[in-house]
Design a protein around this motif. Structure first.
Motif, mmCIF file in Angstrom:
data_model
loop_
_atom_site.group_PDB
_atom_site.id
_atom_site.type_symbol
_atom_site.label_atom_id
_atom_site.label_comp_id
_atom_site.label_asym_id
_atom_site.label_seq_id
_atom_site.Cartn_x
_atom_site.Cartn_y
_atom_site.Cartn_z
ATOM 1 N N LEU A 88 38.978 116.270 121.903
ATOM 2 C CA LEU A 88 40.090 117.168 121.589
ATOM 3 C C LEU A 88 40.515 117.035 120.131
ATOM 4 N N LYS A 89 40.580 115.816 119.671
ATOM 5 C CA LYS A 89 40.964 115.578 118.282
ATOM 6 C C LYS A 89 39.953 116.212 117.325
ATOM 7 N N THR A 90 38.690 116.115 117.682
ATOM 8 C CA THR A 90 37.650 116.713 116.839
ATOM 9 C C THR A 90 37.773 118.229 116.801
ATOM 10 N N GLU A 91 38.038 118.840 117.965
ATOM 11 C CA GLU A 91 38.189 120.292 118.022
ATOM 12 C C GLU A 91 39.394 120.768 117.227
ATOM 13 N N LEU A 92 40.530 120.030 117.325
ATOM 14 C CA LEU A 92 41.725 120.426 116.591
ATOM 15 C C LEU A 92 41.544 120.307 115.076
ATOM 16 N N ASN A 93 40.680 119.428 114.657
ATOM 17 C CA ASN A 93 40.467 119.228 113.226
ATOM 18 C C ASN A 93 39.369 120.121 112.667
ATOM 19 N N GLU A 94 38.795 120.974 113.508
ATOM 20 C CA GLU A 94 37.770 121.888 113.014
ATOM 21 C C GLU A 94 38.408 122.979 112.140
ATOM 22 N N VAL A 95 37.737 123.355 111.095
ATOM 23 C CA VAL A 95 38.211 124.404 110.200
ATOM 24 C C VAL A 95 37.901 125.758 110.840
ATOM 25 N N VAL A 96 38.961 126.575 111.011
ATOM 26 C CA VAL A 96 38.803 127.861 111.679
ATOM 27 C C VAL A 96 38.624 128.982 110.666
ATOM 28 N N VAL A 97 39.566 129.097 109.760
ATOM 29 C CA VAL A 97 39.508 130.152 108.748
ATOM 30 C C VAL A 97 40.023 129.582 107.435
ATOM 31 N N TRP A 98 39.361 129.966 106.339
ATOM 32 C CA TRP A 98 39.669 129.408 105.037
ATOM 33 C C TRP A 98 39.658 127.880 105.123
ATOM 34 N N ASN A 99 40.759 127.241 104.717
ATOM 35 C CA ASN A 99 40.837 125.779 104.830
ATOM 36 C C ASN A 99 41.794 125.346 105.929
ATOM 37 N N LEU A 100 42.109 126.272 106.809
ATOM 38 C CA LEU A 100 43.061 125.982 107.887
ATOM 39 C C LEU A 100 42.327 125.410 109.081
ATOM 40 N N LYS A 101 42.832 124.294 109.572
ATOM 41 C CA LYS A 101 42.272 123.687 110.775
ATOM 42 C C LYS A 101 42.882 124.334 112.013
ATOM 43 N N LEU A 102 42.272 124.044 113.159
ATOM 44 C CA LEU A 102 42.714 124.690 114.391
ATOM 45 C C LEU A 102 44.165 124.373 114.704
ATOM 46 N N TRP A 103 44.586 123.131 114.529
ATOM 47 C CA TRP A 103 45.970 122.769 114.859
ATOM 48 C C TRP A 103 46.957 123.471 113.917
ATOM 49 N N VAL A 105 46.475 126.498 112.638
ATOM 50 C CA VAL A 105 46.531 127.887 113.088
ATOM 51 C C VAL A 105 47.443 128.021 114.295
ATOM 52 N N ILE A 106 47.360 127.075 115.239
ATOM 53 C CA ILE A 106 48.215 127.116 116.440
ATOM 54 C C ILE A 106 49.681 127.030 116.044
ATOM 55 N N LEU A 107 50.020 126.086 115.163
ATOM 56 C CA LEU A 107 51.412 125.964 114.714
ATOM 57 C C LEU A 107 51.874 127.215 113.985
ATOM 58 N N LEU A 108 50.995 127.825 113.212
ATOM 59 C CA LEU A 108 51.350 129.034 112.476
ATOM 60 C C LEU A 108 51.636 130.189 113.426
ATOM 61 N N VAL A 109 50.834 130.313 114.475
ATOM 62 C CA VAL A 109 51.045 131.385 115.450
ATOM 63 C C VAL A 109 52.369 131.192 116.183
ATOM 64 N N VAL A 110 52.649 129.951 116.626
ATOM 65 C CA VAL A 110 53.902 129.670 117.324
ATOM 66 C C VAL A 110 55.105 129.947 116.430
ATOM 67 N N PHE A 111 55.022 129.529 115.185
ATOM 68 C CA PHE A 111 56.121 129.759 114.246
ATOM 69 C C PHE A 111 56.335 131.248 114.000
ATOM 70 N N THR A 112 55.243 131.998 113.882
ATOM 71 C CA THR A 112 55.353 133.443 113.655
ATOM 72 C C THR A 112 56.025 134.144 114.823
ATOM 73 N N ILE A 113 55.625 133.773 116.057
ATOM 74 C CA ILE A 113 56.234 134.377 117.254
ATOM 75 C C ILE A 113 57.728 134.074 117.308
#
Length: 255
Positions: A88-103, A105-113
């Motif tokens: 799980l830790k490895t998946e959360l630390n994966e780079v999804v887009v640009w230099n943003l890691k998965l965790w 992106v999740i925090l950004l989505v929650v904050f935006t909502i």
């Protein structure tokens, strides 16, 4: 000579009943036993005595094996959880887009909502602008009159006609001033005449120049009459100024 040889061979054989020396070496008494059997019996007894420690030793070994198995299972489960957490830790630390890691992106989505919901609530609570509430009463220049009459209850009728006129004028003013649909257009009420137990009244409303829809719906005769009729139905029968609801009559006209 041959007889002596036979006796000697018999003596060499097992004969516990005739040989005192052999009797002293006996372990298990019994007729027909010999030194050979004595030795065999000792070995058998030794083997039997040794079975109990062996059984005890085997039980201890079995108990120890069970404990080792339980400990091994616990280690296996712990290792499994560690592997899942590392995965799980490895998946959360994966780079999804640009230099943003998965965790991130999740925090950004929650904050935006949460931000969108907060802004929506603020807009609804503070900037709720109902266009129907914004009106300029000075633009209401067209008059509309309604004339009618109602009958008082005999028990409430008094000889002080002026006092009755003031009271009913105030009552009708309160009815239309508190009406959500009519209060902005209401101007005044006049009790024109009080004869016997019948009171005649005139209602005045002010409308804007563009008033065709108002006359058809909001300021229609049916609407204005129903507002007053509902009020009369809600009266307390013990009211000293009780008006008979079914006596209400009303008609409308322009000026």
């Amino acid at each position: 000579m041959s007889v002596v040889l036979e006796l000697e061979s018999l003596k060499a054989a097992c004969d516990n009943n005739n040989d005192p020396g052999d009797q002293g070496n006996e372990v298990i008494p019994g007729n027909g036993s010999c030194t050979y059997h004595i030795g065999s019996g000792t070995d058998e007894v030794s083997n039997l005595l040794s079975t109990t420690p062996q059984a005890t030793e085997n039980n201890g070994m079995q108990h120890e094996v069970d404990g080792v198995d339980a400990y091994t299972d616990s280690q296996t489960e712990t290792s499994k959880w560690r592997r899942e957490l590392l995965s799980l830790k490895t998946e959360l630390n994966e780079v999804v887009v640009w230099n943003l890691k998965l965790w991130m992106v999740i925090l950004l989505v929650v904050f935006t909502i949460a931000l969108v919901i907060g802004i929506s609530l603020i807009v609804c609570a503070v900037i709720d602008d109902d266009g129907d509430e914004n009106y300029d009463k000075s633009s209401f220049v067209v008059k509309r009159f309604f004339r009618g009459n109602f009958t008082l209850d005999n028990s409430s009728f008094t000889s002080d006609r002026e006092m009755l006129q003031v009271h009913y004028a105030s009552e009708l003013t309160e009815v239309y001033s508190s009406s959500p649909a009519l209060e902005r257009y209401f101007s005044n009420v006049t009790i024109n005449h009080l004869q016997d137990t019948t009171a005649q009244f005139t209602l005045q409303f002010m409308m804007p120049s563009d008033h065709e829809e108002l006359v058809r719906y909001t300021l229609s005769l049916k609407m204005v009459r129903n507002v007053l009729f509902q009020h009369l139905n809600d009266q307390d029968t013990g009211d000293p100024f009780y008006i008979i609801p079914t006596s209400l009559r009303m008609e409308g006209e322009y000026t």
